[in-house]
Design an enzyme around this catalytic site. Structure first.
Site, short mmCIF file in Angstrom:
data_model
loop_
_atom_site.label_atom_id
_atom_site.label_comp_id
_atom_site.label_asym_id
_atom_site.label_seq_id
_atom_site.Cartn_x
_atom_site.Cartn_y
_atom_site.Cartn_z
N SER A 1 0.76 -1.15 -0.05
CA SER A 1 -0.01 -0.14 0.10
C SER A 1 0.92 1.17 0.00
O SER A 1 0.46 2.23 -0.13
CB SER A 1 -1.20 0.18 1.12
OG SER A 1 -1.64 -1.15 1.31
N HIS B 1 -2.16 -3.28 -6.68
CA HIS B 1 -2.88 -2.87 -5.39
C HIS B 1 -4.28 -2.99 -5.47
O HIS B 1 -5.01 -2.23 -6.06
CB HIS B 1 -2.54 -1.23 -4.90
CG HIS B 1 -2.84 -0.90 -3.79
ND1 HIS B 1 -3.42 0.36 -3.58
CD2 HIS B 1 -2.69 -1.33 -2.63
CE1 HIS B 1 -3.78 0.45 -2.29
NE2 HIS B 1 -3.33 -0.39 -1.81
N GLU C 1 -5.43 -0.96 -8.51
CA GLU C 1 -4.17 -0.11 -9.03
C GLU C 1 -3.11 -0.75 -9.72
O GLU C 1 -2.54 -1.50 -9.09
CB GLU C 1 -3.99 0.96 -7.98
CG GLU C 1 -5.11 2.05 -7.64
CD GLU C 1 -4.58 2.87 -6.39
OE1 GLU C 1 -4.77 4.10 -6.83
OE2 GLU C 1 -4.13 2.55 -5.53
N ASN D 1 -5.24 6.20 -2.49
CA ASN D 1 -5.02 6.70 -1.05
C ASN D 1 -4.33 8.27 -0.94
O ASN D 1 -4.64 8.74 -0.05
CB ASN D 1 -4.01 5.97 -0.64
CG ASN D 1 -4.90 4.56 -0.07
OD1 ASN D 1 -5.89 4.33 0.06
ND2 ASN D 1 -3.92 3.31 0.05
#
Ligand SMILES: NC(=O)c1ccc[n+]([C@@H]2O[C@H](COP(=O)([O-])OP(=O)(O)OC[C@H]3O[C@@H](n4cnc5c(N)ncnc54)[C@H](O)[C@@H]3O)[C@@H](O)[C@H]2O)c1
Length: 282
Positions: free
Chosen positions: A119, A140, A152, A190
């Site tokens: 992450s 991801h 991702e 994120n």
């Protein structure tokens, strides 16, 4: 290159979710963890998750049996040798990931693609630990993997087009909707999500609205399924703070300054749902 068998390192939350998504789509899986207990727990989680799909009439008992038959659990990295793609989904720790990647890089054939589900760690940096930076990429996935549509796909500085295309095709085969992202802290989702949560803490700390009204505002005004403060409680306030600290350091831009209230709550041990108390009490 067509990917028929996927190796997965780590049978935890993400590893077993990725294994399930692969197996349900007819892709063979070898899922490796450090202990048989961890492997068994991962396999049991997949089985329980498939049972819930059967209850919802989204899967038949035969499909469950077929999916489970495609997943081989193991504690031996040598069993990854038959895979065309190995996805590292072990604990989020830079030193640990380096160790694992060096170990598998040494045993896998040169053409095998290696991906990380990290992450927060730089894909370019992880790729550099291997002898195959052009065949290294970020994948991801989002939690819970079987339910969440997004992957991702993160291109490191040296990731080749062929590697990108093969991994994107696999994500689509799993029924996912991949987006392609250049390597950068937080990738896309994120990078946008966590600063928004941080801003919600500033709004709260300035007494602009109550937590309930802040969350209602973002739900009703922006169609978000859950408000940012309730989401922070789910993610963990400590995780949100750590992510903001990484952005502040990596970008050197004060716009990523963690909200002092977020810091205070973490210091007080109010980390969200996992401690029974965060912004809300559980
Ligand atoms: N949980 C999430 O919401 C989420 C979402 C996206 C990405 N990620 C990333 O996915 C990765 C895994 O996270 P998780 O939530 O599944 O963690 P987890 O703690 O649930 O599982 C990690 C697993 O890795 C295993 N492991 C540790 N060392 C190992 C080794 N040397 N070889 C093989 N297995 C080993 C552990 O035994 C454990 O079963 C992390 O990089 C994390 O940042 C997590």
């Amino acid at each position: 290159m067509s990917i028929q068998t996927v190796g997965i390192i780590g049978a935890g939350t993400m590893g077993n979710g990725i294994a399930q998504a692969c197996a349900v789509s007819g892709v063979k899986v070898v899922m490796v963890d450090i202990s048989q207990a961890a492997v068994d727990k991962g396999l049991a989680t997949v089985s329980g998750s498939l049972d819930r799909l059967i209850k919802k009439d989204k899967l038949t008992a035969e499909q469950k049996k077929a999916a489970l038959a495609l997943i081989q659990g193991s504690t031996n990295y040598d069993d990854l040798k038959g895979a065309q793609l190995v996805i590292e989904a072990a604990t989020e720790n830079y030193e640990l990931k380096l160790k694992i990647l060096k170990q598998v890089d040494a045993i896998l054939q040169p053409e095998v693609i290696v991906a990380s589900n990290t992450s927060s760690i730089s894909i370019t940096q992880l790729a550099a630990a291997t002898s195959r930076a052009d065949r290294f990429i970020g994948m991801h996935f989002f939690n819970p993997v079987p339910m969440m549509a997004l992957v991702e796909i993160i291109r490191g500085y040296l990731t080749s087009d062929a590697t990108h295309d093969a991994v994107k095709a696999l994500a689509e085969k799993l029924g996912k909707s991949p987006i392609t992202v250049k390597n950068a802290p937080g990738f896309v989702v994120n990078r946008i999500l966590v600063p928004m949560i941080n801003e919600a803490f500033f709004v709260l700390s300035e007494g602009i609205a109550t937590p309930e009204d802040i969350d209602a505002g973002m739900k009703l005004g922006c169609n978000q399924p859950i408000g940012p403060l309730a989401l922070a409680d789910m993610i963990g306030l400590d995780v949100c703070l750590a992510v903001m600290e990484v952005y502040l350091k990596e970008f050197g831009d004060s716009k990523y300054r963690p909200c002092p209230l977020l810091r205070e709550m973490v210091a007080a041990g109010q980390l969200g749902r996992k401690t029974g108390r965060g912004v809300y009490t559980y």
